[in-house]
Enzyme design. Structure first.
Site, PDB file in Angstrom:
ATOM      1  N   HIS A   1       0.788  -1.167   0.061  1.00 24.93           N
ATOM      2  CA  HIS A   1       0.119   0.153  -0.094  1.00 24.93           C
ATOM      3  C   HIS A   1       0.981   1.234  -0.078  1.00 24.93           C
ATOM      4  O   HIS A   1       1.963   1.269   0.718  1.00 24.93           O
ATOM      5  CB  HIS A   1      -0.806  -0.090   1.149  1.00 24.93           C
ATOM      6  CG  HIS A   1      -1.846  -1.048   1.307  1.00 24.93           C
ATOM      7  ND1 HIS A   1      -1.923  -1.770   2.580  1.00 24.93           N
ATOM      8  CD2 HIS A   1      -2.496  -1.819   0.723  1.00 24.93           C
ATOM      9  CE1 HIS A   1      -2.655  -2.831   2.468  1.00 24.93           C
ATOM     10  NE2 HIS A   1      -3.016  -2.746   1.126  1.00 24.93           N
TER      11      HIS A   1
ATOM     12  N   LYS B   1       5.218   6.563   7.481  1.00 28.88           N
ATOM     13  CA  LYS B   1       4.855   5.696   8.494  1.00 28.88           C
ATOM     14  C   LYS B   1       5.735   5.193   9.390  1.00 28.88           C
ATOM     15  O   LYS B   1       6.963   5.130   9.158  1.00 28.88           O
ATOM     16  CB  LYS B   1       4.174   4.401   8.017  1.00 28.88           C
ATOM     17  CG  LYS B   1       3.050   4.694   6.806  1.00 28.88           C
ATOM     18  CD  LYS B   1       2.990   3.383   6.288  1.00 28.88           C
ATOM     19  CE  LYS B   1       1.665   3.521   5.130  1.00 28.88           C
ATOM     20  NZ  LYS B   1       1.407   2.390   4.641  1.00 28.88           N
TER      21      LYS B   1
ATOM     22  N   TYR C   1       0.748   1.562  13.805  1.00 28.89           N
ATOM     23  CA  TYR C   1       1.113   2.494  12.835  1.00 28.89           C
ATOM     24  C   TYR C   1       0.948   3.913  13.503  1.00 28.89           C
ATOM     25  O   TYR C   1      -0.153   4.128  14.042  1.00 28.89           O
ATOM     26  CB  TYR C   1       0.231   2.501  11.685  1.00 28.89           C
ATOM     27  CG  TYR C   1       0.175   1.302  10.751  1.00 28.89           C
ATOM     28  CD1 TYR C   1       0.846   1.107   9.505  1.00 28.89           C
ATOM     29  CD2 TYR C   1      -0.543  -0.015  11.166  1.00 28.89           C
ATOM     30  CE1 TYR C   1       0.855   0.199   8.596  1.00 28.89           C
ATOM     31  CE2 TYR C   1      -0.476  -0.916  10.209  1.00 28.89           C
ATOM     32  CZ  TYR C   1      -0.029  -1.074   9.096  1.00 28.89           C
ATOM     33  OH  TYR C   1      -0.059  -2.051   8.459  1.00 28.89           O
TER      34      TYR C   1
ATOM     35  N   ASP D   1      -6.324  -6.443  -2.114  1.00 26.62           N
ATOM     36  CA  ASP D   1      -4.731  -6.442  -2.142  1.00 26.62           C
ATOM     37  C   ASP D   1      -4.459  -7.454  -3.406  1.00 26.62           C
ATOM     38  O   ASP D   1      -3.201  -7.359  -4.148  1.00 26.62           O
ATOM     39  CB  ASP D   1      -4.249  -6.871  -0.993  1.00 26.62           C
ATOM     40  CG  ASP D   1      -4.040  -5.822   0.019  1.00 26.62           C
ATOM     41  OD1 ASP D   1      -4.472  -4.668  -0.148  1.00 26.62           O
ATOM     42  OD2 ASP D   1      -3.975  -6.011   1.513  1.00 26.62           O
TER      43      ASP D   1
END
Length: 180
Positions: free
Chosen positions: A62, A72, A132, A168
């Site tokens: 992603h 991130k 995250y 995905d």
């Protein structure tokens, strides 16, 4: 905290320092001052948690497209994962190269992933949780990705792919994908 820079520019493995005693341990997982000294983002306006029931689950690869590219800070809070990043920055000498890191609740490692990388992971244990910290906040419609099994990237996942979302599985190959 110890900051270990990868050969993929901007990618940093963060090792916390643990203070241990008979009760267990205490560790700082983030310090804005130390991140600023390292030239890293020091404000993360969004925090997220991913729970995964079964070993072998793959999430990714992603990213968000410009101008909403994400930085991130990822760590495994429970269980263990194989965390993968792919450099999607055209013009960089490491374009299309990937790296994988084992992040576990036990080792406490975190991965700092700058804008311009696709990110995903595979769970190595049942019942894993991944935390995250993300900047900027998610923008609906800006999410994108590349296929986890794209032969042009050739990620070597440590386990057979178990659970994976249809979304995905359907991401385009890198040659056909949008860019971060």
């Amino acid at each position: 905290m110890h900051f270990e820079r990868s050969d993929l520019a901007g990618l940093v493995l963060v090792t916390p320092e643990r203070l241990s005693d008979e009760r267990g341990y205490f560790t700082r997982t983030f310090c804005a001052e130390e991140f600023a000294r390292e030239g890293l983002v020091r404000a993360f306006p969004q925090a997220s948690l991913s729970y995964n029931a079964t070993r072998g689950t793959v999430r990714g690869m992603h990213f968000q497209v410009a101008p909403h590219g994400e930085t991130k800070l990822v760590r495994c809070a429970r269980g263990a994962i194989y965390d993968v990043v792919v450099d999607l920055r055209q013009g960089e000498p490491t374009y299309r190269q990937w790296r994988g890191f084992e992040l576990t609740a036990q080792n406490g490692l975190a991965l700092y992933i700058p804008d311009g990388f696709a990110h995903g992971f595979q769970t190595l244990t049942d019942e894993s949780e991944i935390a995250y910290a993300i900047t900027p906040p998610f923008v609906p419609g800006a999410g994108s990705g590349v296929r986890h099994n794209d032969p042009a990237i050739a990620v070597r996942w440590p386990l057979p792919v178990g659970a994976i979302a249809d979304k995905d599985r359907a991401w385009p190959l890198l040659a056909d994908a949008s860019r971060p």
